[in-house]
Design a protein around this motif. Sequence first.
Motif, PDB file in Angstrom:
ATOM      1  N   GLY A 104       0.798  -1.214   0.000  1.00  7.94           N
ATOM      2  CA  GLY A 104       0.000   0.000   0.000  1.00  7.94           C
ATOM      3  C   GLY A 104       0.828   1.260   0.000  1.00  7.94           C
ATOM      4  O   GLY A 104       0.336   2.351   0.286  1.00  7.94           O
ATOM      5  N   ARG A 105       2.097   1.109  -0.349  1.00  9.75           N
ATOM      6  CA  ARG A 105       3.019   2.244  -0.345  1.00  9.75           C
ATOM      7  C   ARG A 105       3.151   2.845  -1.742  1.00  9.75           C
ATOM      8  O   ARG A 105       2.931   2.176  -2.757  1.00  9.75           O
ATOM      9  N   ARG A 106       3.561   4.104  -1.791  1.00  8.24           N
ATOM     10  CA  ARG A 106       3.970   4.696  -3.058  1.00  8.24           C
ATOM     11  C   ARG A 106       5.414   4.284  -3.315  1.00  8.24           C
ATOM     12  O   ARG A 106       6.239   4.274  -2.398  1.00  8.24           O
ATOM     13  N   VAL A 107       5.718   3.962  -4.574  1.00  6.22           N
ATOM     14  CA  VAL A 107       7.041   3.444  -4.913  1.00  6.22           C
ATOM     15  C   VAL A 107       7.503   4.047  -6.235  1.00  6.22           C
ATOM     16  O   VAL A 107       6.716   4.194  -7.174  1.00  6.22           O
ATOM     17  N   ALA A 108       8.768   4.411  -6.296  1.00  6.79           N
ATOM     18  CA  ALA A 108       9.369   4.866  -7.551  1.00  6.79           C
ATOM     19  C   ALA A 108      10.818   4.394  -7.572  1.00  6.79           C
ATOM     20  O   ALA A 108      11.406   4.102  -6.524  1.00  6.79           O
ATOM     21  N   ASP A 109      11.388   4.313  -8.765  1.00 11.80           N
ATOM     22  CA  ASP A 109      12.770   3.846  -8.877  1.00 11.80           C
ATOM     23  C   ASP A 109      13.475   4.581 -10.006  1.00 11.80           C
ATOM     24  O   ASP A 109      12.837   5.249 -10.826  1.00 11.80           O
ATOM     25  N   ASN A 123      22.468  14.458  -8.588  1.00 11.93           N
ATOM     26  CA  ASN A 123      21.408  15.408  -8.936  1.00 11.93           C
ATOM     27  C   ASN A 123      20.220  14.701  -9.572  1.00 11.93           C
ATOM     28  O   ASN A 123      19.063  15.018  -9.270  1.00 11.93           O
ATOM     29  N   GLN A 124      20.487  13.730 -10.444  1.00 11.91           N
ATOM     30  CA  GLN A 124      19.411  12.968 -11.066  1.00 11.91           C
ATOM     31  C   GLN A 124      18.542  12.293 -10.016  1.00 11.91           C
ATOM     32  O   GLN A 124      17.305  12.293 -10.120  1.00 11.91           O
ATOM     33  N   VAL A 126      13.390  11.657  -7.213  1.00 12.99           N
ATOM     34  CA  VAL A 126      12.587  11.331  -6.034  1.00 12.99           C
ATOM     35  C   VAL A 126      11.620  12.459  -5.715  1.00 12.99           C
ATOM     36  O   VAL A 126      10.454  12.219  -5.352  1.00 12.99           O
ATOM     37  N   ARG A 127      12.044  13.677  -5.896  1.00 13.83           N
ATOM     38  CA  ARG A 127      11.151  14.813  -5.644  1.00 13.83           C
ATOM     39  C   ARG A 127      10.027  14.858  -6.670  1.00 13.83           C
ATOM     40  O   ARG A 127       8.879  15.163  -6.333  1.00 13.83           O
ATOM     41  N   ARG A 128      10.344  14.534  -7.921  1.00 17.45           N
ATOM     42  CA  ARG A 128       9.338  14.565  -8.984  1.00 17.45           C
ATOM     43  C   ARG A 128       8.284  13.484  -8.790  1.00 17.45           C
ATOM     44  O   ARG A 128       7.090  13.713  -9.014  1.00 17.45           O
ATOM     45  N   THR A 129       8.716  12.300  -8.371  1.00 16.95           N
ATOM     46  CA  THR A 129       7.806  11.157  -8.316  1.00 16.95           C
ATOM     47  C   THR A 129       7.100  10.984  -6.973  1.00 16.95           C
ATOM     48  O   THR A 129       5.934  10.579  -6.929  1.00 16.95           O
TER      49      THR A 129
END
Length: 252
Positions: free
Chosen positions: A60-65, A77-78, A83-86
């Motif tokens: 149930g978590r938000r996840v990005a990679d 920087n990337q 992480v801030r964008r997603t």
Amino acid sequence: MKQIAMITGVSRPNGIGAVICHKLAAEGLDIFFTHLTSADIYAEEKNYPQQLTKELKNYGRRVADLEVDLTESNAPNQIIEEVRRTLGDPSILINNATFEAPANLHNLSGELLDRHYQVNNKSTILLSTLFAKNFEQAFPGGNHGRIIFMVSGGPDPNNLAYIATKGMLKAITPPLAVNLAPLGITVNALDPGPTDTGWITASLQQQLLPLFPAGRIGQPIDAANILSLLIKEEADWLTGQVIEANGGFMGK
């Protein structure tokens, strides 16, 4: 505040990074992880990051990679931008990504030292300072920020470059902790000792077992459990420490 944890170097299911992701997601954190499966010689499943994302979302978590090469100068920087964008502004950074290649008296070279430095030190330290600058802006007067370096050590004559660069992370932990304490960020380093993440062969296991008083070799969940303690609010007073949580490993 809703916590977002960043974990670098997550490329295989039996790695410390993947187990950390599962542990923290199960405890309610949103997860952002980086990976470069092509650089992990022990990664058997090249699509594992996509599989891990699905597994973590089941909590149930938000996840990005992000697939990123930490030898690239713009990598820190990337990572922060993505992480801030997603997901948003992170409050926890687990520096788990590493580069290791055998290096002893006869094969140590400047090129090999540079590659270890680029991943284990340059990108890792710059990512940590970028994380701290972003934390300062996103959470003015905030607290419960965390930076954790995964480190190693010991007199292994065939791991000169790896141990030297991990030693730099140990060295920067106390002064960086002092620098970031006013921002509400703790900085610690964790040395889990020999951990079975796929590199321990059957013969090596037999050599190591007698050196563990508990009668078993360290597992990734052991490191993840300690990290879980370090990020809790109750650990606000623990900073600037190099923590050896290795089950009492008696090896040298």
